[in-house]
Every structure is written in C-alpha cells, then in structure tokens.
Design a protein around this motif. Structure first.
Motif, mmCIF file in Angstrom:
data_model
loop_
_atom_site.group_PDB
_atom_site.id
_atom_site.type_symbol
_atom_site.label_atom_id
_atom_site.label_comp_id
_atom_site.label_asym_id
_atom_site.label_seq_id
_atom_site.Cartn_x
_atom_site.Cartn_y
_atom_site.Cartn_z
ATOM 1 N N CYS A 230 0.867 -1.172 0.000
ATOM 2 C CA CYS A 230 0.000 0.000 0.000
ATOM 3 C C CYS A 230 0.902 1.220 0.000
ATOM 4 O O CYS A 230 1.784 1.340 0.875
ATOM 5 C CB CYS A 230 -0.922 0.001 1.218
ATOM 6 S SG CYS A 230 -2.033 1.426 1.281
ATOM 7 N N GLY A 232 1.388 5.437 -0.093
ATOM 8 C CA GLY A 232 0.735 6.664 0.305
ATOM 9 C C GLY A 232 0.713 7.704 -0.801
ATOM 10 O O GLY A 232 1.199 7.471 -1.915
ATOM 11 N N LEU A 238 3.543 2.427 2.589
ATOM 12 C CA LEU A 238 3.025 2.394 3.957
ATOM 13 C C LEU A 238 3.140 0.994 4.531
ATOM 14 O O LEU A 238 3.306 0.815 5.737
ATOM 15 C CB LEU A 238 1.564 2.827 3.966
ATOM 16 C CG LEU A 238 1.269 4.224 3.408
ATOM 17 C CD1 LEU A 238 -0.223 4.393 3.167
ATOM 18 C CD2 LEU A 238 1.788 5.284 4.362
ATOM 19 N N ALA A 239 3.021 0.008 3.672
ATOM 20 C CA ALA A 239 3.196 -1.399 4.024
ATOM 21 C C ALA A 239 3.638 -2.113 2.759
ATOM 22 O O ALA A 239 3.057 -1.880 1.692
ATOM 23 C CB ALA A 239 1.894 -1.992 4.556
ATOM 24 N N THR A 281 -0.371 5.304 -6.439
ATOM 25 C CA THR A 281 -0.704 5.347 -5.023
ATOM 26 C C THR A 281 -1.846 4.368 -4.759
ATOM 27 O O THR A 281 -2.670 4.097 -5.640
ATOM 28 C CB THR A 281 -1.138 6.748 -4.569
ATOM 29 O OG1 THR A 281 -2.319 7.131 -5.266
ATOM 30 C CG2 THR A 281 -0.042 7.774 -4.838
ATOM 31 N N ALA A 324 -3.893 -0.681 6.202
ATOM 32 C CA ALA A 324 -3.028 0.473 5.914
ATOM 33 C C ALA A 324 -3.786 1.519 5.113
ATOM 34 O O ALA A 324 -3.673 2.726 5.374
ATOM 35 C CB ALA A 324 -1.778 0.017 5.168
ATOM 36 N N GLN A 325 -4.562 1.077 4.119
ATOM 37 C CA GLN A 325 -5.319 2.013 3.296
ATOM 38 C C GLN A 325 -6.354 2.769 4.123
ATOM 39 O O GLN A 325 -6.517 3.994 3.982
ATOM 40 C CB GLN A 325 -6.019 1.254 2.164
ATOM 41 C CG GLN A 325 -6.716 2.131 1.158
ATOM 42 C CD GLN A 325 -5.737 2.771 0.192
ATOM 43 O OE1 GLN A 325 -5.562 2.294 -0.905
ATOM 44 N NE2 GLN A 325 -5.099 3.850 0.594
ATOM 45 N N GLU A 328 -4.571 5.304 6.454
ATOM 46 C CA GLU A 328 -4.002 6.453 5.753
ATOM 47 C C GLU A 328 -5.079 7.417 5.273
ATOM 48 O O GLU A 328 -4.952 8.637 5.437
ATOM 49 C CB GLU A 328 -3.175 5.970 4.563
ATOM 50 C CG GLU A 328 -2.176 7.004 4.074
ATOM 51 C CD GLU A 328 -2.460 7.504 2.667
ATOM 52 O OE1 GLU A 328 -1.814 8.480 2.262
ATOM 53 O OE2 GLU A 328 -3.322 6.935 1.995
ATOM 54 N N THR A 333 -2.060 7.291 11.699
ATOM 55 C CA THR A 333 -0.706 6.780 11.498
ATOM 56 C C THR A 333 -0.768 5.298 11.144
ATOM 57 O O THR A 333 -1.559 4.544 11.722
ATOM 58 C CB THR A 333 0.136 6.974 12.770
ATOM 59 O OG1 THR A 333 0.213 8.371 13.058
ATOM 60 C CG2 THR A 333 1.546 6.418 12.587
ATOM 61 N N VAL A 334 0.071 4.885 10.205
ATOM 62 C CA VAL A 334 0.164 3.475 9.829
ATOM 63 C C VAL A 334 1.398 2.890 10.514
ATOM 64 O O VAL A 334 2.519 3.190 10.106
ATOM 65 C CB VAL A 334 0.269 3.299 8.305
ATOM 66 C CG1 VAL A 334 0.333 1.811 7.948
ATOM 67 C CG2 VAL A 334 -0.911 3.962 7.606
ATOM 68 N N GLY A 336 4.500 0.707 11.485
ATOM 69 C CA GLY A 336 5.379 -0.168 10.724
ATOM 70 C C GLY A 336 5.772 -1.390 11.528
ATOM 71 O O GLY A 336 5.338 -1.592 12.653
#
Length: 426
Positions: A230, A232, A238-239, A281, A324-325, A328, A333-334, A336
């Motif tokens: 995913c 951003g 993001l992942a 994205t 994650a989607q 975001e 916050t995503v 980690g």
C-alpha cells in the motif's frame, strides 16, 4: 480467536465498501477484507451477486447491495449505481475494489465519486494502463524493469508472421481490462504448444486480436513471487510485503492456492522503485517470476487493487494492506514493523486439486520454508464460519465436475486451464 491488529487506532466512523464488477461469487479476497476491517469495528458493506455469496453471509458485514454486473455496462451506469449505494450508506466510505475493472472505473471517475467515497487519488489513466498487459509491458520497458518478451498482434497476418519465428511454447493472455469481459480472446492464461495450435486459436480472435503473446518462462527454471503493498500519497510504501507462491490453480498459471511469507529485500526495493517512478498510489498486487536462466525477476502482472491472497501478509503491528489504506485515508498513522516470515496462506477449495497436480510434477520453490510459522486460511475462520460453509455448498456438484474438466483439459492440450467465472481475480 485472537484478533490481530486489535489495538490499531482505526476510525470506526468510516465504513468500507467492497466493490466488484463481474460475476465471481466465490472470491475469498472480499471475505478477507470484510473480516480484516470488520474485526477492528469498522462497518463493512459489499456489492454482491446475490444474497447467498460467502461475502454476503459474513458476520462482519453490516449490509450487502445485491447488484449483478457483467463489466459490459456503460461506465456512467456503474458510477450511478455506486453513487446510489453511497447515498444509502449515508457517510463517506472507503472503496475497496477487488478487480481491475472496478479499480479503473474508480480512477477514471474520481471527481464524480469523491463526494461520497474515500479512495487514493491517482493519475486517472494509470490503473487502466497497469491492468493492460500491453500498457504494463510498455511501462516496464520505459523504466528498465525486466518483463517477459511480448508481442501485441494487430491482425491475423501478424500472428502468422509471429508463428513462423516464435520459440514455443508461448503464453496468450487477454490484453485489456473490460475488453476481456466484453470480447475475451482466451478464457484465461493459455499456454500454446506450437504454431498450429496458435493459428487454430487465432481464427476465433477476430480482425483485431485482443491478446498479448508472451514468452513462456519454464516453471522448471523459475520461481513465482508476489508483492503486496500500500503506497501513500507521496508514493512511499506504507506497508510492503514479499512472499513466494508454492501452488496455484490452475497449476502454474492461476490464482494462488498456497503461498508463504518470505523476506526478499531485493524484490521489495525493485517494486517500490517502480511504483515511485510511475506515480502509483494505493494498494497494489504484483506478480513476479524469477528466471533462473538469467538470474532476473520479471514482472508479469501489476494489479492496481488488493489481491485475493492479501491476508497472507501482516506486519508485527497487525497491519495488512487493507488496514493500511483505511488508516491512511482517515488521517491515522500506519504503524510499521517486520512481516511475519514463514507465515502460510491456503485457499482450501483450490489447494486440494493443486496439491495433486504439483505432487506429480514434484516442484517446490527452494525459498519456501519447510515448515510454516502460522497458517491463514482463506475461507474458514472460527469467529466467522458461515462463508466457509457457503463456499462449500456453492462448490459441490457442478463446481467439482468443472475442476475435474479443467484438470483433464490441461493435461490433454498442454494448455493452462482458465479460471471459471465464479473464481474471479487472483
């Protein structure tokens, strides 16, 4: 059961909607997304073919919208249908497409949909180009990303010329999203053994064949890798997860039947760099094949949406690409963390015939772990069992006979058997 990601700070006021175009009721990816966000308390909705699909009967589904589509509808009609659903939900909702047609529709009609829905903003034409076999090949060439050699014939004469110089076997695939539903040239990824077979098939492809003819990468000298990620708004991951496919159905060409999480920093870096260059994205599902003959990873497919097997992957914080989607796009916050290396994903209804087929070939990727550190089943879940039993009920009888026909056809013709309509995208 223990709920992974239970402490994630999700915004439960923002629902999710599974969007699909076409008839494939037995799709475990949609069920996985409903469970993934539903377990966190996010209200989940889904477009379904009827009231008795596995997704429609998940305990985590707040509401279903029975809307059979074919992919042959005018885009304006599909957009109108989505907006009607948005009004019924009554608040901004995250869109989660499960097929290329839905992803393309959302990107190309973003302005009309933006008031009712949340989704990544991407260049309007990019998802269609990525979903196109020709478009993806051209992007790979432009950005120096290895991919199988391919041709895009414009006429039967082009195919005759290619048949005279090609090195067989080759692979035929439908070239474009939407067109594959309106005028499919082949019913799935098709392995063609020689020029006579190619010319015979091509007689039914019409004056402008909608196919790609692609170099065949021998399975005995290749490994199938998958990347789910995913990205951003800044195109940073993001992942991002990597894994290896152990079995697919139909064998060596279809949807994932069994896969493992395997760390592959080189492939992760290649994928992230390619995505950054093209400006994508959102959620992506990439299929790579490692060709042992030249030691290169070659990009086969770039699906601009979640893959059916996305629940294979989750980081130490409990984040998968769907979570994650949602995080975001709701301004959260995503978190980690490392992926769970060694984790296994099994699609129960197709892994059994796949096991039988692969046992004969005796092939297993060298990077696949000897033992799984944990297993995620596509269909069965102790906290949500009804989708599993619904899948079984819809699979018996005609479905079982169809699987046997696919296996026999693949052995007879040397052709990779296609997915049946109900199985849908991988």
């Amino acid at each position: 059961m223990a709920r992974s990601g239970a402490r994630l700070a999700v915004d439960r006021s923002v629902p999710g909607l599974i969007v699909k175009i076409g008839a494939y009721p037995l799709h475990h990816g949609g069920v996985g997304a409903i469970r993934s966000l539903g377990r966190l308390g996010v209200p989940m909705y889904a477009v379904t073919e009827d009231r008795f699909t596995p997704a429609a009967l998940s305990r985590y589904l707040r509401g279903r919208f029975v809307w059979p589509t074919t992919g042959r509808e005018e885009p304006d009609r599909l957009v109108t249908g989505l907006l009607r659903i948005g009004r019924r939900i009554g608040r901004p909702t995250l869109l989660l497409p499960t097929d290329e047609e839905a992803a393309v529709l959302i990107a190309e009609h973003a302005e009309a949909l933006a008031g009712s829905f949340l989704f990544p903003r991407v260049a309007p034409g990019l998802p269609r180009r990525l979903a196109s076999k020709q478009g993806l090949h051209e992007l790979c060439v432009a950005h120096g990303v290895p991919s199988p050699a391919a041709v895009f014939p414009g006429s039967y004469a082009d195919i005759e010329a290619y048949a005279g110089r090609a090195r067989f076997p080759v692979v035929a695939k439908n070239r474009e999203a939407f067109v594959r539903r309106r005028r499919p040239a082949v019913t799935g990824t098709t392995r063609i053994g020689g020029p006579e077979q190619l010319l015979d098939l091509a007689r039914d492809w019409g004056p402008r064949p909608g196919v790609i003819l692609q170099e065949y990468l021998p399975r005995e000298q290749a490994e199938d890798w998958i990347v789910h990620a995913c990205f951003g708004a800044d195109r940073a991951p993001l992942a991002l997860f990597t894994g290896v496919k152990v079995r697919s159905w139909p064998p060596h060409a279809g949807m994932t039947a069994c896969a493992y999480v395997v760390d592959n920093p080189e492939l992760a870096k290649m994928s992230a760099e390619f995505v950054h260059r093209i400006g994508f994205t959102g959620i992506a599902d990439l299929d790579w094949r490692f060709d042992r003959r030249d030691g290169r990873y070659k990009l086969l497919d770039f699906n601009p949406r979640m893959g059916a097997q996305f629940r294979l992957f989750e980081n130490a914080a409990g984040v998968d690409v769907v979570r994650a989607q949602h995080l975001e796009l709701t301004g959260r916050t995503v978190p980690g963390g490392p992926q769970h290396a060694g984790r296994r994903f099994v699609v129960e209804n197709v892994d059994l015939p796949a096991r039988l087929a692969y046992r004969r070939s005796g092939s297993r990727p060298p990077h696949a772990p000897a033992r799984a550190s944990g297993t995620e089943l596509a269909w069965f879940a102790g906290d949500d069992p009804l989708p599993f039993f619904t899948m079984l009920a819809r699979s018996v009888g005609p479905g079982a006979r169809h699987l046997m026909q696919l296996r026999r056809a693949g052995r007879r013709a040397g052709t990779e058997a296609p997915l049946r309509q109900g199985e849908g995208p991988k």
